[in-house]
Every structure is written in structure tokens, then in C-alpha cells.
Design an enzyme around this catalytic site. Sequence first.
Site, PDB file in Angstrom:
ATOM      1  N   VAL A 169      62.772  13.449  37.064  1.00 28.24           N
ATOM      2  CA  VAL A 169      61.965  13.951  38.175  1.00 28.24           C
ATOM      3  C   VAL A 169      62.488  15.269  38.733  1.00 28.24           C
ATOM      4  O   VAL A 169      61.777  15.965  39.448  1.00 28.24           O
ATOM      5  CB  VAL A 169      61.882  12.891  39.299  1.00 28.24           C
ATOM      6  CG1 VAL A 169      63.192  12.815  40.081  1.00 28.24           C
ATOM      7  CG2 VAL A 169      60.692  13.144  40.232  1.00 28.24           C
ATOM      8  N   TYR A 170      63.709  15.658  38.405  1.00 27.21           N
ATOM      9  CA  TYR A 170      64.276  16.897  38.930  1.00 27.21           C
ATOM     10  C   TYR A 170      63.544  18.091  38.321  1.00 27.21           C
ATOM     11  O   TYR A 170      63.708  18.401  37.136  1.00 27.21           O
ATOM     12  CB  TYR A 170      65.775  16.999  38.635  1.00 27.21           C
ATOM     13  CG  TYR A 170      66.606  15.872  39.188  1.00 27.21           C
ATOM     14  CD1 TYR A 170      66.302  15.280  40.405  1.00 27.21           C
ATOM     15  CD2 TYR A 170      67.710  15.389  38.483  1.00 27.21           C
ATOM     16  CE1 TYR A 170      67.068  14.233  40.905  1.00 27.21           C
ATOM     17  CE2 TYR A 170      68.480  14.354  38.984  1.00 27.21           C
ATOM     18  CZ  TYR A 170      68.151  13.777  40.199  1.00 27.21           C
ATOM     19  OH  TYR A 170      68.914  12.743  40.693  1.00 27.21           O
ATOM     20  N   GLY A 171      62.745  18.744  39.150  1.00 24.55           N
ATOM     21  CA  GLY A 171      61.943  19.844  38.647  1.00 24.55           C
ATOM     22  C   GLY A 171      60.867  19.381  37.691  1.00 24.55           C
ATOM     23  O   GLY A 171      60.317  20.178  36.931  1.00 24.55           O
TER      24      GLY A 171
END
Length: 357
Positions: A56-58
Site C-alpha cells: 500500500v505504500y505509494g
Amino acid sequence: MQHRELGNSGVEVSEIGFGAWVVGTDWWGDRSDEQAVGMVADALDAGVTYVDTGDVYGHGDSEEIVGRAIADRRDEVTLATKIGYDFYNNPQAGHGELPKELDREYLQTAFERSLDRLGTDHVDLLQLHNANVDDVTPEVRDLLREWKDDGRVRALGWALGPSIGWLAEGDAAVEYEEFDAVQTVFNLFEQQPGRHFVDAIRETGSDTSVIARVPHSSGLLNEQVTPDTVLGDGDHRSHRPEEWYETGWEKVETIRFLEDPDHAGRDRTMAQAAIRWLLAHDEVASVTPTFRDGDDVAAWSAASDVPALSADEYDRLEELYARNFDVDRDDGMDVLRTSVGGEDIEAAGLDKRAASY
């Protein structure tokens, strides 16, 4: 750089890990993809072998950056990622939480996409990302075991959010035999629920290890946030109330002895001492600071080799923590929510309550 084992999984992690949430997003400062790749390379060059990212990071960007950075060095890296947030079908609203999805079909698709972005056929640690305890069903655990059995995953973990479910979830990670690690916010000023999990591991004889994130308490213990600092709206640390920082600066002054060469034996910065305090707990396998640039990487990766806290220093910190570091006012951070409505917090005797939002 020293290393520790995740539970009894046989997977070794560097005592200082690279938290790749800083790359792929602008929540901790702007940087180009090339600069981000360079930061990961700097960490590897400094002896950091544990790299922790999440899909989900970026929305996949962090995994792609990590994949590029380790493409020629995969055998040097203990690689971790996280799945469980459905960003594929839901837009991101600021720093707000996305819907979670632990359906078997979704998890299978999400994991395969993570492997593709990372450019690898396996990860050393796969973590469920802020999964609610009631959603980690026997079916989910069966799927995780399947991946471990077929070699695509070497160890399993459960990463906890700071205010979106943590106590019952962490207790489950300690209890369920599948999980080799539980990741949580843990630092000198925010010792719960980390202390609770350390105690649970000791009392039960669990093989689960703790991975400690936010070791510098959002800029207080590395003194990157001072009374003169102005945090922009996009800075992830700006969610803290003003009272948090005001009381935090007072607390920092009470622990200056940690960076005194007369106590440490040689120079040791406050940021390094904060990491050493966490590593004083055998149950903590790795600490993942929020590196912002190469200077941070150099300074904090060295914490594995600076003098450990003496027994006197540790005991003094215990006494200060029991007195709230001699600060007698509200820090504005006493509201935390858990997936079972706060009942588990109350049962554990922690001074927290369920949030109203």
C-alpha cells in the site's frame, strides 16, 4: 551490524532495518525515484540487511523502488512486505485508512502482484497489514501456511497500526503458532503496547519476535522536531497534537544522560540511545527508524554498534517512565482504538480508551 532471528524461523534480520514506507510516498519528504533507490543502497552499504516495505505504500511504488534497489543484491537482503489493504479498488484520501480485504482470492492476487513489483519469487517475511483480529480466520491462516510450505514465504508476521487495532491483534500474533513476528510502534515515550507484547512473549514462551517501528517517537527522540520546527500539512508527523510535542520536549530534557560520554563510555547520540533502549529487550529482533536521507542512514544504522545501555541507565529510564518523565500534564495522545472496542485494553490494565471516531 548485529543480527537477530525472527522467532525460531531461521530468518535473520539486521538489528537496524530499513522501513521503506519513506520511499514511494511524500509523507516524509519529497525525493525522486533515483534518490529513493539510492537511500536503499546506502542502507545496504551500511550493513542494513532487513528491508521492510508494503504494497500500500505509494500503491505499489515503494515495492517497485525496493525491487530496483535490490535487483543485483537480493541475496544480501532479508525482504519483508505487507498485504491486506485494498488500494486497487479504493482511492486514497490523504493519510486516511483504506478498506482492508483478507478474502483468500484477494490475498492471493495481492501477494502475486507484490512479488512481481519486488522482482522476486519469494519474500523472507510476509506480514498482514493492520488486519483486524476477527478477520484473521482459520482460512486466512491456512493460506499463509501454504505459502510458507511452498517456499514463497520464509516467515510470517502481523503489522499493527497505531490507532486502528493493535492489542487483541498483537496478542493473537503472539498466541498463533504461524506468526514469527509482530510489528508495532514502540519507543521510550510510547511503551505500550510494546511492553505488553514483550511481557506476553516472556510469560507464554512464545517464539514470536517484536519488530519496533517509530523508535524516535515521530521526531522527538532524534530531535528532528524541535520547538522551532514547522510541520507541513503533508508531513505524516503533523497528525500529532501540539501537546504531544510540548510535553515530549520536556521529557527529552530528563534523559540527556543517555548521550553523556561519562555514562555511555563514548559518544552516543540521543537517536542512537533510543534504539539501544529497544534492543535491550531480547524479544526485539529489529528496529526500523524512519530514515529521511543518507545522513540518517549512516547515523542510525551505527546504533547496532554503539555502547549498549548500562543496567543503571535502563533502571533510571524505568523509574522516569513510571513517573511520566516528571511531566504532569496531558499529552493529548490518550485516545487509541482497538478492533474489539477497547475491552481488551481495559482488561490489560492499560490507561487507554476506545476512540470516538
